[in-house]
Design an enzyme around this catalytic site. Structure first.
Site, PDB file in Angstrom:
ATOM      1  N   SER A   1       5.610  -3.890  -0.240  1.00 29.36           N
ATOM      2  CA  SER A   1       4.606  -3.446   0.735  1.00 29.36           C
ATOM      3  C   SER A   1       4.786  -1.954   0.980  1.00 29.36           C
ATOM      4  O   SER A   1       5.829  -1.519   1.500  1.00 29.36           O
ATOM      5  CB  SER A   1       4.788  -4.205   2.047  1.00 29.36           C
ATOM      6  OG  SER A   1       4.126  -3.497   3.081  1.00 29.36           O
TER       7      SER A   1
ATOM      8  N   MET B   1      -4.346  -2.245   8.830  1.00 27.00           N
ATOM      9  CA  MET B   1      -4.329  -2.633  10.256  1.00 27.00           C
ATOM     10  C   MET B   1      -5.265  -1.730  11.046  1.00 27.00           C
ATOM     11  O   MET B   1      -5.344  -0.533  10.763  1.00 27.00           O
ATOM     12  CB  MET B   1      -2.909  -2.497  10.809  1.00 27.00           C
ATOM     13  CG  MET B   1      -1.871  -3.289  10.026  1.00 27.00           C
ATOM     14  SD  MET B   1      -0.267  -3.202  10.828  1.00 27.00           S
ATOM     15  CE  MET B   1       0.766  -3.961   9.562  1.00 27.00           C
TER      16      MET B   1
ATOM     17  N   MET C   1      -5.545  -6.951   8.025  1.00 29.37           N
ATOM     18  CA  MET C   1      -5.221  -7.393   9.388  1.00 29.37           C
ATOM     19  C   MET C   1      -6.175  -6.656  10.314  1.00 29.37           C
ATOM     20  O   MET C   1      -5.779  -5.782  11.094  1.00 29.37           O
ATOM     21  CB  MET C   1      -3.754  -7.073   9.701  1.00 29.37           C
ATOM     22  CG  MET C   1      -2.785  -7.990   8.979  1.00 29.37           C
ATOM     23  SD  MET C   1      -1.130  -7.266   8.833  1.00 29.37           S
ATOM     24  CE  MET C   1      -1.384  -6.270   7.372  1.00 29.37           C
TER      25      MET C   1
ATOM     26  N   MET D   1       2.250 -15.954   6.884  1.00 26.66           N
ATOM     27  CA  MET D   1       2.976 -14.899   7.602  1.00 26.66           C
ATOM     28  C   MET D   1       4.284 -15.471   8.152  1.00 26.66           C
ATOM     29  O   MET D   1       4.283 -16.499   8.835  1.00 26.66           O
ATOM     30  CB  MET D   1       2.144 -14.348   8.768  1.00 26.66           C
ATOM     31  CG  MET D   1       0.968 -13.481   8.370  1.00 26.66           C
ATOM     32  SD  MET D   1       1.369 -12.117   7.260  1.00 26.66           S
ATOM     33  CE  MET D   1       2.482 -11.120   8.258  1.00 26.66           C
TER      34      MET D   1
ATOM     35  N   GLY E   1       8.763  -5.247   2.309  1.00 25.40           N
ATOM     36  CA  GLY E   1       8.578  -3.843   2.650  1.00 25.40           C
ATOM     37  C   GLY E   1       9.909  -3.155   2.814  1.00 25.40           C
ATOM     38  O   GLY E   1      10.415  -2.491   1.904  1.00 25.40           O
ATOM     39  N   SER E   2      10.516  -3.341   3.995  1.00 19.64           N
ATOM     40  CA  SER E   2      11.749  -2.618   4.293  1.00 19.64           C
ATOM     41  C   SER E   2      12.894  -2.985   3.355  1.00 19.64           C
ATOM     42  O   SER E   2      13.730  -2.133   3.035  1.00 19.64           O
ATOM     43  CB  SER E   2      12.153  -2.861   5.750  1.00 19.64           C
ATOM     44  OG  SER E   2      12.098  -4.231   6.066  1.00 19.64           O
TER      45      SER E   2
HETATM   46  C1  DX5 Z   1       3.448  -7.118   8.538  1.00 17.06           C
HETATM   47  C2  DX5 Z   1       2.914  -6.777   7.163  1.00 17.06           C
HETATM   48  C3  DX5 Z   1       3.959  -6.879   6.126  1.00 17.06           C
HETATM   49  C4  DX5 Z   1       5.100  -5.910   6.278  1.00 17.06           C
HETATM   50  C5  DX5 Z   1       6.312  -6.514   5.640  1.00 17.06           C
HETATM   51  O1  DX5 Z   1       2.406  -7.154   9.426  1.00 17.06           O
HETATM   52  O2  DX5 Z   1       1.856  -7.638   6.807  1.00 17.06           O
HETATM   53  O3  DX5 Z   1       3.421  -6.806   4.826  1.00 17.06           O
HETATM   54  O4  DX5 Z   1       4.830  -4.659   5.707  1.00 17.06           O
HETATM   55  O5  DX5 Z   1       7.411  -5.722   5.930  1.00 17.06           O
HETATM   56  P1  DX5 Z   1       8.901  -6.329   5.891  1.00 17.06           P
HETATM   57  O6  DX5 Z   1       9.125  -6.857   4.506  1.00 17.06           O
HETATM   58  O7  DX5 Z   1       9.753  -5.142   6.227  1.00 17.06           O
HETATM   59  O8  DX5 Z   1       8.960  -7.416   6.933  1.00 17.06           O
HETATM   60 ZN    ZN Z   2       1.227  -7.710   4.610  1.00 14.55          ZN
END
Ligand code: DX5
Ligand code: ZN
Length: 218
Positions: A7, A36, A67, A136, A196-197
């Site tokens: 991500s 978002m 989102m 999610m 992501g992170s």
């Molecule tokens: C959250 C996003 C995710 C987010 C995931 O609202 O939809 O895609 O970037 O990030 P990590 O892997 O750090 O939870």
């Molecule tokens: Zn996402």
């Protein structure tokens, strides 16, 4: 087939092109783009111009996670910008079947996304129409949150629903995926893993993705 989707919400935006090329070279399968709007979720991130920029630097599928409130108004913009897959939050859609058809008519693969508190029954009557379901495992809005464990039971129940109907729908998971939990998530029946992170926050993207792959198999 197991797919890894970094991500870019956790990437360094001052060098986004390099970051996308780096995860592509490190073995990513899809690039996950978190859109978002500050209404559906309490954060504002990126729009079609970022998807267009991403499309210019990678040939990987772009997995666009909307989102946003009223996603119908933006589907064609994201499709034109180069999205490959578009997913919408079921909670934001008053006419989910129509929205799914609109995504398909724009030549993208269609996905539906369920928040942690949203039951699987909300997609019971659209399951035949979608290409993938995104579960999610955090409340959407931010990267770096902790994985909500009951997402695993939801994945298992969804896997059973898909098998019973003999469908070939991918299950994607998003939120809090890391090296410590990815094996259990995979065993529950997930096909595509957003991270992501755990990827962009690591020193070596290739090492991280390789270690994910060892844990989830092919
Ligand atoms: C959250 C996003 C995710 C987010 C995931 O609202 O939809 O895609 O970037 O990030 P990590 O892997 O750090 O939870
Ligand atoms: Zn996402």
């Amino acid at each position: 087939m197991k797919l890894i989707a970094p991500s870019i919400l956790s990437a360094d935006f001052s060098k986004l092109g390099d970051e996308i090329r780096s995860v592509e070279n490190a073995g990513a399968d899809w690039i996950h783009v978190d859109v978002m709007d500050g209404h559906f979720v309490p954060n504002i991130t990126m729009g079609p111009i970022i998807v267009k920029a991403a499309r210019g630097v990678t040939s990987l599928p772009l997995d666009v996670h909307l989102m946003i409130a009223n996603p119908d108004s933006f589907i064609s913009d994201f499709a034109k910008a180069g999205a490959t897959l578009i997913s919408v939050q079921v909670e934001a859609c008053g006419h989910l079947n129509r929205t799914i058809q609109a995504i398909k008519e724009s030549d993208c693969r269609a996905g539906v996304v369920l928040n942690p508190s949203t039951p699987l029954s909300s997609i019971e009557w659209v399951l035949e129409d979608v290409d993938f379901v995104l579960i999610m495992s955090v409340n959407p809005g931010f990267s770096g949150q902790a994985f909500i464990p009951n997402a695993l039971s939801k994945v298992r129940a969804l896997r059973t629903m898909i098998q019973e109907r003999e469908l070939s729908i991918l299950i994607e998971i998003d939120g809090g995926v890391n090296e410590n939990n990815i094996e259990a998530i995979s065993k529950a029946g997930v096909d595509a893993f957003v991270a992501g992170s755990a990827i962009f926050g690591s020193q070596n993207y290739k090492k991280t993705i390789d270690s994910f792959r060892k844990k989830i198999g092919k």
